[in-house]
Design an enzyme around this catalytic site. Sequence first.
Site, PDB file in Angstrom:
ATOM      1  N   GLN A 135      51.725  51.309  38.305  1.00  0.00           N
ATOM      2  CA  GLN A 135      53.147  50.333  38.421  1.00  0.00           C
ATOM      3  C   GLN A 135      52.672  49.004  38.773  1.00  0.00           C
ATOM      4  O   GLN A 135      53.465  47.868  38.696  1.00  0.00           O
ATOM      5  CB  GLN A 135      54.215  50.700  39.347  1.00  0.00           C
ATOM      6  CG  GLN A 135      55.288  49.909  39.295  1.00  0.00           C
ATOM      7  CD  GLN A 135      56.611  50.958  40.118  1.00  0.00           C
ATOM      8  OE1 GLN A 135      56.517  52.041  38.758  1.00  0.00           O
ATOM      9  NE2 GLN A 135      56.952  50.895  40.918  1.00  0.00           N
TER      10      GLN A 135
ATOM     11  N   SER B 113      54.712  11.155  53.190  1.00  0.00           N
ATOM     12  CA  SER B 113      54.669  12.031  54.157  1.00  0.00           C
ATOM     13  C   SER B 113      56.237  11.750  54.946  1.00  0.00           C
ATOM     14  O   SER B 113      56.774  10.345  54.956  1.00  0.00           O
ATOM     15  CB  SER B 113      52.929  11.516  55.212  1.00  0.00           C
ATOM     16  OG  SER B 113      53.544  11.326  56.283  1.00  0.00           O
TER      17      SER B 113
ATOM     18  N   TYR C 247      47.936  58.461  33.135  1.00  0.00           N
ATOM     19  CA  TYR C 247      48.443  57.461  34.122  1.00  0.00           C
ATOM     20  C   TYR C 247      48.870  58.020  35.519  1.00  0.00           C
ATOM     21  O   TYR C 247      48.666  59.541  35.740  1.00  0.00           O
ATOM     22  CB  TYR C 247      49.786  57.477  32.972  1.00  0.00           C
ATOM     23  CG  TYR C 247      50.836  56.733  34.184  1.00  0.00           C
ATOM     24  CD1 TYR C 247      51.541  55.405  33.918  1.00  0.00           C
ATOM     25  CD2 TYR C 247      51.275  57.345  35.084  1.00  0.00           C
ATOM     26  CE1 TYR C 247      51.654  55.077  34.457  1.00  0.00           C
ATOM     27  CE2 TYR C 247      52.642  56.343  35.717  1.00  0.00           C
ATOM     28  CZ  TYR C 247      52.781  54.736  35.718  1.00  0.00           C
ATOM     29  OH  TYR C 247      53.419  54.671  36.012  1.00  0.00           O
TER      30      TYR C 247
ATOM     31  N   SER D 169      60.970  49.434  40.600  1.00  0.00           N
ATOM     32  CA  SER D 169      60.107  48.408  40.271  1.00  0.00           C
ATOM     33  C   SER D 169      61.221  47.794  39.659  1.00  0.00           C
ATOM     34  O   SER D 169      60.395  46.702  39.033  1.00  0.00           O
ATOM     35  CB  SER D 169      58.878  48.869  39.080  1.00  0.00           C
ATOM     36  OG  SER D 169      59.364  50.304  38.435  1.00  0.00           O
TER      37      SER D 169
ATOM     38  N   GLU E 133      46.618  19.357  44.761  1.00  0.00           N
ATOM     39  CA  GLU E 133      46.623  20.241  46.060  1.00  0.00           C
ATOM     40  C   GLU E 133      46.925  21.625  45.579  1.00  0.00           C
ATOM     41  O   GLU E 133      45.850  22.478  46.119  1.00  0.00           O
ATOM     42  CB  GLU E 133      46.827  19.388  47.102  1.00  0.00           C
ATOM     43  CG  GLU E 133      45.946  18.758  47.111  1.00  0.00           C
ATOM     44  CD  GLU E 133      46.689  17.724  48.097  1.00  0.00           C
ATOM     45  OE1 GLU E 133      46.298  17.872  49.657  1.00  0.00           O
ATOM     46  OE2 GLU E 133      47.665  16.925  48.674  1.00  0.00           O
TER      47      GLU E 133
ATOM     48  N   THR F 240      25.448  13.683  40.717  1.00  0.00           N
ATOM     49  CA  THR F 240      25.280  15.133  40.098  1.00  0.00           C
ATOM     50  C   THR F 240      25.010  15.609  42.175  1.00  0.00           C
ATOM     51  O   THR F 240      25.133  14.390  42.812  1.00  0.00           O
ATOM     52  CB  THR F 240      23.850  15.138  39.882  1.00  0.00           C
ATOM     53  OG1 THR F 240      23.289  14.038  40.477  1.00  0.00           O
ATOM     54  CG2 THR F 240      23.731  15.196  38.417  1.00  0.00           C
ATOM     55  N   HIS F 241      25.202  16.331  42.835  1.00  0.00           N
ATOM     56  CA  HIS F 241      25.159  16.254  44.076  1.00  0.00           C
ATOM     57  C   HIS F 241      26.156  15.597  45.239  1.00  0.00           C
ATOM     58  O   HIS F 241      25.899  15.407  46.073  1.00  0.00           O
ATOM     59  CB  HIS F 241      23.749  15.716  45.070  1.00  0.00           C
ATOM     60  CG  HIS F 241      22.772  16.849  43.911  1.00  0.00           C
ATOM     61  ND1 HIS F 241      22.219  18.392  44.166  1.00  0.00           N
ATOM     62  CD2 HIS F 241      21.743  16.682  42.960  1.00  0.00           C
ATOM     63  CE1 HIS F 241      21.433  18.903  43.536  1.00  0.00           C
ATOM     64  NE2 HIS F 241      20.684  17.620  42.738  1.00  0.00           N
TER      65      HIS F 241
ATOM     66  N   LYS G  96      51.766   7.007  53.185  1.00  0.00           N
ATOM     67  CA  LYS G  96      51.527   7.767  52.589  1.00  0.00           C
ATOM     68  C   LYS G  96      51.036   7.832  50.927  1.00  0.00           C
ATOM     69  O   LYS G  96      52.711   8.305  50.550  1.00  0.00           O
ATOM     70  CB  LYS G  96      50.978   8.930  53.129  1.00  0.00           C
ATOM     71  CG  LYS G  96      49.991   9.449  54.579  1.00  0.00           C
ATOM     72  CD  LYS G  96      48.965   9.594  53.680  1.00  0.00           C
ATOM     73  CE  LYS G  96      48.885  10.924  53.786  1.00  0.00           C
ATOM     74  NZ  LYS G  96      47.284  11.624  54.238  1.00  0.00           N
TER      75      LYS G  96
ATOM     76  N   ASN H 234      50.103  11.005  48.721  1.00  0.00           N
ATOM     77  CA  ASN H 234      49.400  12.341  48.161  1.00  0.00           C
ATOM     78  C   ASN H 234      49.563  12.839  46.997  1.00  0.00           C
ATOM     79  O   ASN H 234      50.230  13.418  46.258  1.00  0.00           O
ATOM     80  CB  ASN H 234      50.091  13.796  49.617  1.00  0.00           C
ATOM     81  CG  ASN H 234      49.944  13.282  51.152  1.00  0.00           C
ATOM     82  OD1 ASN H 234      49.088  11.778  51.095  1.00  0.00           O
ATOM     83  ND2 ASN H 234      50.843  12.870  51.747  1.00  0.00           N
TER      84      ASN H 234
ATOM     85  N   LYS I 191      51.593  45.114  37.375  1.00  0.00           N
ATOM     86  CA  LYS I 191      52.560  43.869  37.044  1.00  0.00           C
ATOM     87  C   LYS I 191      52.824  42.191  37.566  1.00  0.00           C
ATOM     88  O   LYS I 191      52.614  41.923  36.915  1.00  0.00           O
ATOM     89  CB  LYS I 191      53.846  44.609  36.317  1.00  0.00           C
ATOM     90  CG  LYS I 191      54.085  45.528  35.517  1.00  0.00           C
ATOM     91  CD  LYS I 191      55.680  46.261  35.181  1.00  0.00           C
ATOM     92  CE  LYS I 191      54.903  47.963  35.002  1.00  0.00           C
ATOM     93  NZ  LYS I 191      53.966  48.445  35.628  1.00  0.00           N
TER      94      LYS I 191
ATOM     95  N   ASN J  61      55.457  56.338  29.988  1.00  0.00           N
ATOM     96  CA  ASN J  61      53.836  56.175  29.927  1.00  0.00           C
ATOM     97  C   ASN J  61      53.258  55.315  29.590  1.00  0.00           C
ATOM     98  O   ASN J  61      53.096  54.233  29.069  1.00  0.00           O
ATOM     99  CB  ASN J  61      53.168  56.991  30.422  1.00  0.00           C
ATOM    100  CG  ASN J  61      53.863  58.269  31.614  1.00  0.00           C
ATOM    101  OD1 ASN J  61      53.338  57.829  32.430  1.00  0.00           O
ATOM    102  ND2 ASN J  61      52.720  59.662  31.543  1.00  0.00           N
TER     103      ASN J  61
HETATM  104  N1  ARG Z   1      57.524  52.474  36.386  1.00  0.00           N
HETATM  105  C1  ARG Z   1      56.631  52.866  35.837  1.00  0.00           C
HETATM  106  C2  ARG Z   1      54.683  51.837  35.621  1.00  0.00           C
HETATM  107  O1  ARG Z   1      55.789  50.656  36.343  1.00  0.00           O
HETATM  108  C3  ARG Z   1      56.782  53.165  34.850  1.00  0.00           C
HETATM  109  C4  ARG Z   1      56.375  54.853  34.181  1.00  0.00           C
HETATM  110  C5  ARG Z   1      56.320  55.546  35.115  1.00  0.00           C
HETATM  111  N2  ARG Z   1      56.228  57.131  34.254  1.00  0.00           N
HETATM  112  C6  ARG Z   1      56.249  57.969  35.521  1.00  0.00           C
HETATM  113  N3  ARG Z   1      55.775  58.707  34.836  1.00  0.00           N
HETATM  114  N4  ARG Z   1      56.783  57.750  36.343  1.00  0.00           N
HETATM  115  O2  ARG Z   1      54.338  51.987  35.495  1.00  0.00           O
END
Ligand code: ARG
Length: 460
Positions: free
Chosen positions: A320, A275, A315, A20, A288, A152-153, A281, A283, A323, A107
């Site tokens: 993971q 454009s 956990y 990660s 958008e 409205t509408h 144009k 835009n 994020k 964790n």
């Molecule tokens: N990269 C993990 C996460 O974002 C960190 C925690 C990992 N904990 C574990 N017991 N493998 O959740």
Amino acid sequence: MWQGRFSGKPDKLMQEFSQSVSFDQRLWREDIQGSLAYAAELQRIGILTKRELADIKKGFKQITEEIESGKFDWKVELEDVHMNIESRLTELIGDAGKKLHTGRSRNDQVATDLRLWCIRVGMELSSAAQWMIQTIAGRASDNIEVIVPAYTHMQRAMPVRLAHHLVAYTEMIERDASQFDAAVGTARSVLPLGSSACAGNSFAVDGQTLKLELEFVEPARNSMDSVSDRDFALDLVYACAKCMTHLSRIAEDLIIWSTAEFGFITLGDAVTTGSSIMPQKRNPDACELVRGKTGRVVGHLMSLFTLLKGLPMTYNRDLQEDKEAVFDATDQTLACLRVMALVFSKENFKVNRERIQAHLDSGAGYMEAMNVADWLVLQGVPFRDGHDITGRLVKYVEAKGMRFADLTAGDLAAVDKRLKPELLKELSLEALVERKQVYAGTAKARVLERLAELKQWLKE
Ligand code: ARG
């Protein structure tokens, strides 16, 4: 880090799959902040010496410099931001680095880091929302005299001050600012650090001390809940999804207003694009894109909910996946708030007063009709009868292909004898607007009051 128990190495494919660090390295500041607080606590309870704590501080200082200057060597083999930083610390300072993780787990570490991150970014979102409100309020003040049709509408309904319409936007964004503040409050309310993997810390680490150090409200009351709770992330992403929904509505209005058919506004060069084929144009791409990104952010809310649904205690590695949803939802929302503030800047939000006046003068939509119904009520005619008489007057005007502004006393009498000639001078749209003197109404005095309140709120 855990090689002791293993004989083999993870498969390359698994390594790539499980890492990660490519995205969670964004948590590095928060990770160091949490680790520094934890190290101080370990020293306080005698696990680290003063010397070791000093080394840890020194090590983190260098790591900070390395990351800031782009020299830090992030390693996929070390999986995530936490292990990358810890491993570098140990490289730099030796054994003290190895002691840092005593009693802690990734964790409680990651739950803490992500909360800290949500607190910081939630505050940025709240100030971006306030900035957008301030910009819109500026355009409302500049255009207090301009009257536009409210729909409205998507049919012309009643005339309102353009400023009233713009203040409607600030109401929406003000709710967003409060929602961001509330999400910051949730993130700050509980400190997971000290919960360890799920059962609590084995050493005398004191959540009360840690919470003061990291500016949380309370330490977690239950270690199992705290390592798997992501409600704070849901709250922040919900706030983003709601804000984006608001922004998409605002963007849509501006897109419509800048069409040749409406022409209420012209958006400036800085927020529009041309454009590649049609030289004429202009835009409204900024608007958008804001509208388009809304689906993406609402999607992140759905993916977070789905991630958390049915997750067993406590956990699980699934977490993971929280994020990227949080990062992208907040990145997009922040960017959209900033871009929309730019759209509403004096240079970019140009109101075409003459064009708007021409629309009103055309008499299309017969918005004056409401004046007639209101006037009849004031003459003692029951509203339902007044509605019927006015309806017949609209039919008459429409059949003759005329405007309300062209009506004569003779026309009025031809429709209903209760439509007296005095009515003619009551027909202007301005008069109708100024009749809305009630709180929350569109009369000038009310809109100015609301704008003044808004300015006061922004100052607080
Ligand atoms: N990269 C993990 C996460 O974002 C960190 C925690 C990992 N904990 C574990 N017991 N493998 O959740």
